[in-house]
Design an enzyme around this catalytic site. Structure first.
Site, mmCIF file in Angstrom:
data_model
loop_
_atom_site.group_PDB
_atom_site.id
_atom_site.type_symbol
_atom_site.label_atom_id
_atom_site.label_comp_id
_atom_site.label_asym_id
_atom_site.label_seq_id
_atom_site.Cartn_x
_atom_site.Cartn_y
_atom_site.Cartn_z
ATOM 1 N N THR A 131 0.820 -1.208 0.000
ATOM 2 C CA THR A 131 0.000 0.000 0.000
ATOM 3 C C THR A 131 0.856 1.261 0.000
ATOM 4 O O THR A 131 2.003 1.236 0.479
ATOM 5 C CB THR A 131 -0.898 -0.010 1.263
ATOM 6 N N ASP A 132 0.286 2.364 -0.480
ATOM 7 C CA ASP A 132 1.012 3.641 -0.409
ATOM 8 C C ASP A 132 1.096 4.155 1.033
ATOM 9 O O ASP A 132 1.836 5.087 1.321
ATOM 10 C CB ASP A 132 0.352 4.699 -1.319
ATOM 11 N N GLU A 133 0.306 3.546 1.948
ATOM 12 C CA GLU A 133 0.277 4.054 3.325
ATOM 13 C C GLU A 133 1.611 3.849 4.049
ATOM 14 O O GLU A 133 1.863 4.472 5.078
ATOM 15 C CB GLU A 133 -0.895 3.425 4.097
ATOM 16 N N TYR A 156 -1.685 -0.731 10.944
ATOM 17 C CA TYR A 156 -1.836 -1.359 9.623
ATOM 18 C C TYR A 156 -0.657 -1.016 8.729
ATOM 19 O O TYR A 156 0.022 -1.910 8.206
ATOM 20 C CB TYR A 156 -3.154 -0.908 8.961
ATOM 21 N N LYS A 160 2.414 -3.401 7.196
ATOM 22 C CA LYS A 160 2.686 -3.572 5.759
ATOM 23 C C LYS A 160 4.115 -3.120 5.428
ATOM 24 O O LYS A 160 4.807 -3.757 4.626
ATOM 25 C CB LYS A 160 1.679 -2.767 4.925
HETATM 26 P P1 NAD Z 1 -9.505 -7.445 2.189
HETATM 27 O O1 NAD Z 1 -9.499 -7.173 3.655
HETATM 28 O O2 NAD Z 1 -10.738 -7.194 1.397
HETATM 29 O O3 NAD Z 1 -9.101 -8.974 1.916
HETATM 30 C C1 NAD Z 1 -8.069 -9.603 2.599
HETATM 31 C C2 NAD Z 1 -8.229 -11.107 2.405
HETATM 32 O O4 NAD Z 1 -7.158 -11.755 3.126
HETATM 33 C C3 NAD Z 1 -9.538 -11.671 2.958
HETATM 34 O O5 NAD Z 1 -10.129 -12.534 1.998
HETATM 35 C C4 NAD Z 1 -9.108 -12.446 4.193
HETATM 36 O O6 NAD Z 1 -9.949 -13.552 4.476
HETATM 37 C C5 NAD Z 1 -7.702 -12.872 3.832
HETATM 38 N N1 NAD Z 1 -6.880 -13.132 5.019
HETATM 39 C C6 NAD Z 1 -6.756 -12.331 6.121
HETATM 40 N N2 NAD Z 1 -5.944 -12.920 7.016
HETATM 41 C C7 NAD Z 1 -5.527 -14.094 6.476
HETATM 42 C C8 NAD Z 1 -4.678 -15.135 6.919
HETATM 43 N N3 NAD Z 1 -4.087 -15.072 8.123
HETATM 44 N N4 NAD Z 1 -4.465 -16.190 6.110
HETATM 45 C C9 NAD Z 1 -5.063 -16.259 4.883
HETATM 46 N N5 NAD Z 1 -5.902 -15.308 4.427
HETATM 47 C C10 NAD Z 1 -6.126 -14.238 5.207
HETATM 48 O O7 NAD Z 1 -8.262 -6.623 1.619
HETATM 49 P P2 NAD Z 1 -8.081 -5.858 0.235
HETATM 50 O O8 NAD Z 1 -8.594 -4.490 0.384
HETATM 51 O O9 NAD Z 1 -8.571 -6.720 -0.850
HETATM 52 O O10 NAD Z 1 -6.493 -5.773 0.186
HETATM 53 C C11 NAD Z 1 -5.727 -6.812 -0.401
HETATM 54 C C12 NAD Z 1 -4.254 -6.445 -0.330
HETATM 55 O O11 NAD Z 1 -4.032 -5.219 -1.021
HETATM 56 C C13 NAD Z 1 -3.748 -6.228 1.093
HETATM 57 O O12 NAD Z 1 -2.454 -6.752 1.175
HETATM 58 C C14 NAD Z 1 -3.736 -4.711 1.246
HETATM 59 O O13 NAD Z 1 -2.737 -4.314 2.162
HETATM 60 C C15 NAD Z 1 -3.396 -4.285 -0.161
HETATM 61 N N6 NAD Z 1 -3.897 -2.958 -0.556
HETATM 62 C C16 NAD Z 1 -5.210 -2.617 -0.383
HETATM 63 C C17 NAD Z 1 -5.665 -1.367 -0.801
HETATM 64 C C18 NAD Z 1 -7.119 -0.977 -0.667
HETATM 65 O O14 NAD Z 1 -7.463 0.163 -0.977
HETATM 66 N N7 NAD Z 1 -8.005 -1.860 -0.255
HETATM 67 C C19 NAD Z 1 -4.768 -0.465 -1.377
HETATM 68 C C20 NAD Z 1 -3.419 -0.844 -1.546
HETATM 69 C C21 NAD Z 1 -3.013 -2.099 -1.134
HETATM 70 P P1 TYD Z 2 -10.635 4.085 4.460
HETATM 71 O O1 TYD Z 2 -11.597 3.680 3.399
HETATM 72 O O2 TYD Z 2 -10.704 3.423 5.785
HETATM 73 O O3 TYD Z 2 -9.171 3.947 3.814
HETATM 74 P P2 TYD Z 2 -7.723 4.415 4.414
HETATM 75 O O4 TYD Z 2 -7.865 4.867 5.795
HETATM 76 O O5 TYD Z 2 -6.925 3.165 4.318
HETATM 77 O O6 TYD Z 2 -7.269 5.490 3.485
HETATM 78 O O7 TYD Z 2 -10.795 5.639 4.698
HETATM 79 C C1 TYD Z 2 -10.648 6.580 3.638
HETATM 80 C C2 TYD Z 2 -10.745 7.971 4.224
HETATM 81 O O8 TYD Z 2 -12.082 8.170 4.741
HETATM 82 C C3 TYD Z 2 -9.821 8.203 5.402
HETATM 83 O O9 TYD Z 2 -9.326 9.546 5.373
HETATM 84 C C4 TYD Z 2 -10.701 8.015 6.625
HETATM 85 C C5 TYD Z 2 -12.062 8.484 6.137
HETATM 86 N N1 TYD Z 2 -13.236 7.808 6.767
HETATM 87 C C6 TYD Z 2 -14.241 8.569 7.355
HETATM 88 O O10 TYD Z 2 -14.207 9.823 7.365
HETATM 89 N N2 TYD Z 2 -15.282 7.893 7.935
HETATM 90 C C7 TYD Z 2 -15.360 6.544 7.958
HETATM 91 O O11 TYD Z 2 -16.345 5.982 8.526
HETATM 92 C C8 TYD Z 2 -14.327 5.778 7.328
HETATM 93 C C9 TYD Z 2 -14.368 4.282 7.333
HETATM 94 C C10 TYD Z 2 -13.280 6.460 6.746
#
Ligand code: NAD
Ligand code: TYD
Length: 351
Positions: A131-133, A156, A160
């Protein structure tokens, strides 16, 4: 025939990656390993579950013996690692799950790949999705590049970042053929409604308050999930070993502006009078350690590997809102049971 392991494939982004790979690479055998936590849902993959090149394995990446046996059985040629605990708010209330899954789980996968590929790493690939975070928070100016120093703030992002460092360490120390990408905030279908966009779509639909953290001035750079999956495909096949690629939509939105845009679209789609849904906006206590701004420079990926986002944001947002409105059953299923308890704990005490 290539054996490819995709971890976290029943989650949001992982399910899109599995779908893309199963449909596009019919000569690959795709194994989807997922623990099916609250965020994992096999409904997300109903359309590919019967394909002959697809197999689901339920399991926990934190269990090192299990992971080792899985690698021994399938002799994977490639790993695309997405399994993670992924929600910042949950990491604030329960950091340990993040340490186990995101750090220990990643190291278990690295160890298994290292053993399996020790004799011949040629043509093998361990792709870690991040992630960019990890880069921390920007002020009003600036942009994250692949050279930006890591400065994570939440449990989180720290977990990562830690995993990213370990992946690089296995490359530098043991010669493991790794590649990493760091992506901005994703949105689209099948996202669990704890993240901003699906949570607010669901709340607007149900006339529930929209809990805006702080003043709503935080900025995120949004990317359509299918564009992320397309980038993962390109990086997995064409990325250079040992390299990092940033992925992002060049699409920054201040939370409050995005929320108002969603309200406007949903008023129109739900046949409500303009301005109705905006009345649901409720400012609540800010998230602890809330990163002010993320913005990502994906020019390396664009110029070296030829990827670019396919949709503009308004198109993507309309498409996403339509999907959630048309998939009520999916939303109902994932918001029953434990979701209610999470919601009460997260937002009950936030006022
Ligand atoms: P998500 O939470 O929707 O899915 C995560 C999946 O991992 C779930 O299916 C869960 O059951 C599985 N999982 C969790 N713990 C596990 C374990 N111990 N063993 C096996 N499986 C397990 O997450 P997402 O949003 O789809 O993110 C996927 C990846 O992309 C992550 O690595 C996240 O850090 C990265 N990512 C997400 C975003 C975003 O905006 N969602 C952005 C950049 C990177
Ligand atoms: P989120 O979707 O949790 O992604 P991330 O924190 O990983 O960027 O949140 C996106 C933005 O929205 C973040 O600045 C937090 C804000 N946010 C709210 O204001 N209210 C909410 O209930 C949630 C879940 C997020």
């Amino acid at each position: 025939m290539k054996n490819i392991l995709i971890t976290g494939g029943a989650g949001f982004i992982g399910s899109h990656v599995v779908r893309l790979f199963v449909n596009k690479y019919t000569d690959y055998h795709i194994v989807n390993l997922d623990k099916l936590t609250y965020a994992g849902n096999l409904e997300n993959l109903k359309d590919v579950e019967n394909k002959s090149n697809y197999e689901f394995v339920k399991g926990d990446i934190v269990d090192g013996d299990f992971v080792e046996k899985l690698f021994d059985k399938y002799r994977f040629d490639g790993v695309i690692h997405l399994a993670a605990e992924s929600h910042v708010d949950r990491s604030i209330t329960n950091p340990m799950e993040f340490i186990f899954t995101n750090i220990v789980g990643t190291v278990n996968l690295l160890n298994a790949a290292k053993v399996l590929w020790s004799e011949n790493p040629e043509g093998k690939r361990f792709y870690h999705i991040s992630t960019d975070e990890v880069y921390g928070s920007l002020g009003e100016n600036g942009i994250f590049t692949e050279e930006t120093a890591y400065a994570p703030h939440s449990p989180y992002s720290a977990s990562k970042a830690s995993a990213d460092h370990l992946v690089r360490a296995y490359h530098d120390t043991y010669g493991l053929p790794v590649v990493i990408s760091n992506c901005s905030n994703n949105y689209g279908s099948y996202q669990f409604p704890e993240k901003l966009i699906p949570l607010f779509i669901n709340n607007i639909k149900n006339n529930k308050p929209l809990p805006v953290y702080g003043k709503g001035i935080n900025v995120r750079d949004w990317l359509f999930v299918e564009d992320h999956a397309a980038a993962i495909d390109i990086i997995f096949h064409k990325g250079k070993t040992g390299e990092t690629y940033n992925i992002g939509g060049n699409n920054e939105w201040k939370n409050i502006d995005l929320i108002k845009k969603m309200c406007e679209i949903m008023d129109r789609k739900l046949g409500r009078k303009a301005g109705t849904s905006e009345k649901l906006i409720t400012y609540v206590k800010d998230r602890a350690g809330h990163d002010l701004r993320y913005a990502i420079d994906s020019s390396k990926l664009q110029s070296e590997l030829g990827w670019k986002p396919s949709l503009n944001f308004e198109e993507g947002l309309e498409k996403t809102i339509d999907w959630y409105l048309q998939n009520e059953k999916w939303l109902e299923n994932v918001t029953s049971g434990d979701y209610k308890k999470y919601y009460e704990e997260q937002y009950g005490r936030q006022k």
